[in-house]
Design a protein around this motif. Structure first.
Motif, short mmCIF file in Angstrom:
data_model
loop_
_atom_site.label_atom_id
_atom_site.label_comp_id
_atom_site.label_asym_id
_atom_site.label_seq_id
_atom_site.Cartn_x
_atom_site.Cartn_y
_atom_site.Cartn_z
N GLY A 98 40.89 54.74 40.59
CA GLY A 98 40.97 53.47 39.87
C GLY A 98 40.44 53.52 38.47
N ILE A 99 39.41 54.31 38.23
CA ILE A 99 38.76 54.16 36.92
C ILE A 99 38.59 55.45 36.13
CG2 ILE A 99 37.48 52.13 37.69
CD1 ILE A 99 34.99 53.85 37.88
N ARG B 162 30.10 45.33 39.35
CA ARG B 162 30.06 44.37 40.46
C ARG B 162 30.83 44.91 41.66
NH1 ARG B 162 28.07 39.47 38.35
NH2 ARG B 162 27.76 39.99 36.17
N PHE B 163 31.98 45.48 41.35
CA PHE B 163 32.78 46.06 42.43
C PHE B 163 32.03 47.15 43.16
CE2 PHE B 163 36.95 44.44 40.95
CZ PHE B 163 37.25 43.83 42.15
N ILE C 45 38.14 50.08 31.09
CA ILE C 45 37.54 49.34 32.19
C ILE C 45 36.54 48.31 31.69
CG2 ILE C 45 37.79 51.24 33.84
CD1 ILE C 45 34.77 51.72 33.52
N ASP C 46 36.41 47.28 32.48
CA ASP C 46 35.45 46.22 32.19
C ASP C 46 34.17 46.59 32.93
OD1 ASP C 46 33.82 43.97 32.49
OD2 ASP C 46 35.54 42.59 32.46
N LEU D 212 37.28 44.60 51.61
CA LEU D 212 37.45 44.34 50.19
C LEU D 212 37.82 42.90 49.92
CD1 LEU D 212 39.31 47.50 48.91
CD2 LEU D 212 37.07 46.68 48.24
N ASP E 130 31.21 45.43 33.30
CA ASP E 130 30.57 44.41 34.10
C ASP E 130 31.26 44.24 35.45
OD1 ASP E 130 28.28 42.70 33.26
OD2 ASP E 130 29.58 41.17 34.19
N LEU E 131 32.55 44.11 35.36
CA LEU E 131 33.35 43.87 36.55
C LEU E 131 33.29 45.05 37.50
CD1 LEU E 131 34.60 41.22 36.71
CD2 LEU E 131 36.78 42.16 35.96
N VAL E 132 33.46 46.25 36.96
CA VAL E 132 33.46 47.44 37.81
C VAL E 132 32.09 47.62 38.47
CG1 VAL E 132 33.74 49.94 37.89
CG2 VAL E 132 35.29 48.57 36.52
N SER F 149 29.43 45.74 45.32
CA SER F 149 30.05 45.08 46.44
C SER F 149 30.62 46.09 47.43
CB SER F 149 31.16 44.18 45.92
OG SER F 149 31.37 43.11 46.78
N LEU F 150 31.23 47.12 46.89
CA LEU F 150 31.83 48.15 47.73
C LEU F 150 30.77 48.89 48.54
CD1 LEU F 150 34.58 49.75 45.50
CD2 LEU F 150 34.87 48.54 47.66
N ASN G 293 46.15 52.71 43.46
CA ASN G 293 45.89 54.08 43.03
C ASN G 293 45.39 54.93 44.18
OD1 ASN G 293 46.46 54.63 40.26
ND2 ASN G 293 44.95 53.04 39.77
N GLY G 294 44.67 54.30 45.07
CA GLY G 294 44.09 55.06 46.16
C GLY G 294 45.05 55.46 47.25
N ASP H 58 29.31 35.12 41.72
CA ASP H 58 29.03 35.36 40.32
C ASP H 58 29.32 34.16 39.45
OD1 ASP H 58 28.31 37.75 41.11
OD2 ASP H 58 29.83 38.89 40.05
N LYS I 86 25.88 49.61 36.08
CA LYS I 86 26.34 49.40 34.70
C LYS I 86 25.87 50.53 33.82
CE LYS I 86 26.19 45.13 32.67
NZ LYS I 86 25.78 43.70 32.59
N LYS J 106 42.34 44.15 39.18
CA LYS J 106 41.46 45.32 39.20
C LYS J 106 41.39 45.87 40.62
CE LYS J 106 39.16 46.04 35.33
NZ LYS J 106 39.85 45.96 34.06
N ILE K 152 32.54 38.17 45.20
CA ILE K 152 32.36 38.34 43.77
C ILE K 152 32.72 37.06 43.03
CG2 ILE K 152 33.27 39.49 41.72
CD1 ILE K 152 33.45 42.03 43.34
N GLY L 92 44.50 47.38 41.71
CA GLY L 92 44.65 48.67 41.03
C GLY L 92 43.93 49.76 41.79
N PHE L 93 42.71 49.46 42.19
CA PHE L 93 41.93 50.41 42.99
C PHE L 93 42.74 50.85 44.20
CE2 PHE L 93 37.15 49.52 42.15
CZ PHE L 93 37.34 49.74 40.80
N SER M 202 34.85 41.06 49.95
CA SER M 202 34.07 41.35 48.74
C SER M 202 34.58 40.56 47.55
CB SER M 202 34.15 42.84 48.39
OG SER M 202 33.52 43.60 49.38
#
Lengths: 208, 208
Positions: free
Chosen positions: A203-204, A162-163, A155-156, B167, A158-160, A166-167, B202-203, B178, A139, B195, B174, B198-199, B170
């Motif tokens: 993505g971001i 977490r991603f 982008i959010d 993913l 918090d969410l990203v 997780s990723l 885009n990828g 959460d 974050k 989201k 999440i 989107g990742f 994941s």
DNA sequence: CCATAATATGAATATGAATTCACATTCATA
DNA sequence: TATGAATGTGAATTCATATTCATATTATGG
């Protein structure tokens, strides 16, 4: 925490015990891991084990801490300390890369944390908020990236975050579990990482 | 496989046993889950339990199969059957969405598989190639997408399939772990999913 | 060299379930 | 309604392990 007797032990013996414990916890989940086996492989008696550790949980906590510490050593401390000086994606890559190296060089042990944490009753007690720490760290990186205009302002965070957390676990998972990816050949690991980074970046990142 | 006696049981009673088992396995990892607790909560005696099941493993295998089956029911069978008729990202979205609905409606139970599989000795025996199946499925979707020219021809099908599989796990993680994401409000879950999609899009989508 | 403390040992004990088993109850059929 | 096969029961057994403890061994320092 191990008892002082443990820390009084000669380095070599201590290491042997740690190795034996790592071995056993890598093979078995907490409740199946045997003190007797650990003691035997470490070349000490069961009684001695209890001379050194309060109990089984005491040992497991210690082992997990060691692993966490070791993992930290893999990441470039300069980059982390001076995080504002680096680009977001640069940092992400570096962190992911260090995770990869850690996984490569400690393949046998990276499953331990997962195995241990599968027991909900140990989760809170032993690891607690370790994952939360990772999320918070990402974050912070995201906030810096946003401030610098590197990232899509929509982008959010918090969410990203977490991603990303997780990723990174997924990545380790892929590299760790898949026999397809030869850990001795870091090249292929890096390819995987670049793929992942590509996902994220596409993505971001900020579009013009 | 449960013994025939189990299948002779009245529907209601059988369900009660299944529910009790789900409850217990959701709470405890395999080696801590107690037959006695399951029996008690199901309102049967321990002896009866062994009338119905070979042993604890027998029960766990059965329960995992039920969950896998239930999860399957959530995905749009028409889309899967006629996968060539749909776009790759459309299919991905649908599959992910169904996973989400499953997670939402079975929040308590989606941790079970993970918890069980944390035990390396059960992994191979019980789940085996369940994950492999998912990877293969994604690979097939990717091949179709490639053939249709929807996807970047440079992607490594094998690797991307692994990512997608990872993913999707994941995502469930999440949404499941959460507390930030309210499962009663599917909206937010969908946002997470978008989201994620989107990742991916885009990828790997084809660029002009 | 002795005395005392620290450490090592593994057999004995404690614990916690899984599983079995001898007996009780129910149920379908004659 | 009599019978035995199917089903139900939970206390007793077994088994696997963590943990303790009485005793042996080794180190320390006076």
């Amino acid at each position: 925490m191990p008892k002082t007797t443990f820390f009084n032990l000669p380095e070599e013996k201590r290491q042997k015990i740690i190795d034996a414990a790592l071995e056993e916890f890598a093979r078995q989940p907490f409740h199946k891991a045997k003190i007797a086996t650990i003691a035997e492989n470490a070349g000490i008696s069961i009684g001695s084990f209890y001379q050194y550790f309060e109990d089984k949980k005491d040992l497991v906590k210690y082992i997990l801490n060691l692993l966490a510490q070791k993992k930290l050593e893999y990441i470039n401390q300069d980059m982390v300390a001076n995080r504002e000086k680096y680009g977001f994606f640069e940092l992400c890559r570096a962190i992911t890369y260090s995770g990869l190296r850690f996984a490569k060089e400690n393949a046998k042990y990276i499953g331990i944390a997962n195995t241990i944490l599968a027991d909900p009753s140990l989760q809170s007690e032993i690891l607690g908020d370790n994952e939360q720490v990772t999320i918070e760290f990402y974050k912070e990186l995201l906030e810096i990236g946003l401030a610098k205009g590197e990232l899509d302002p929509n982008i959010d965070v918090d969410l990203v975050a977490r991603f990303l957390t997780s990723l990174s676990f997924s990545l380790i998972d892929i590299v760790y579990k898949d026999r397809k990816i030869d850990l001795n050949d870091l090249e292929s690991g890096i390819k995987v990482m670049d793929k992942l980074m590509g996902f994220i970046e596409n993505g971001i990142k900020k579009r013009d």
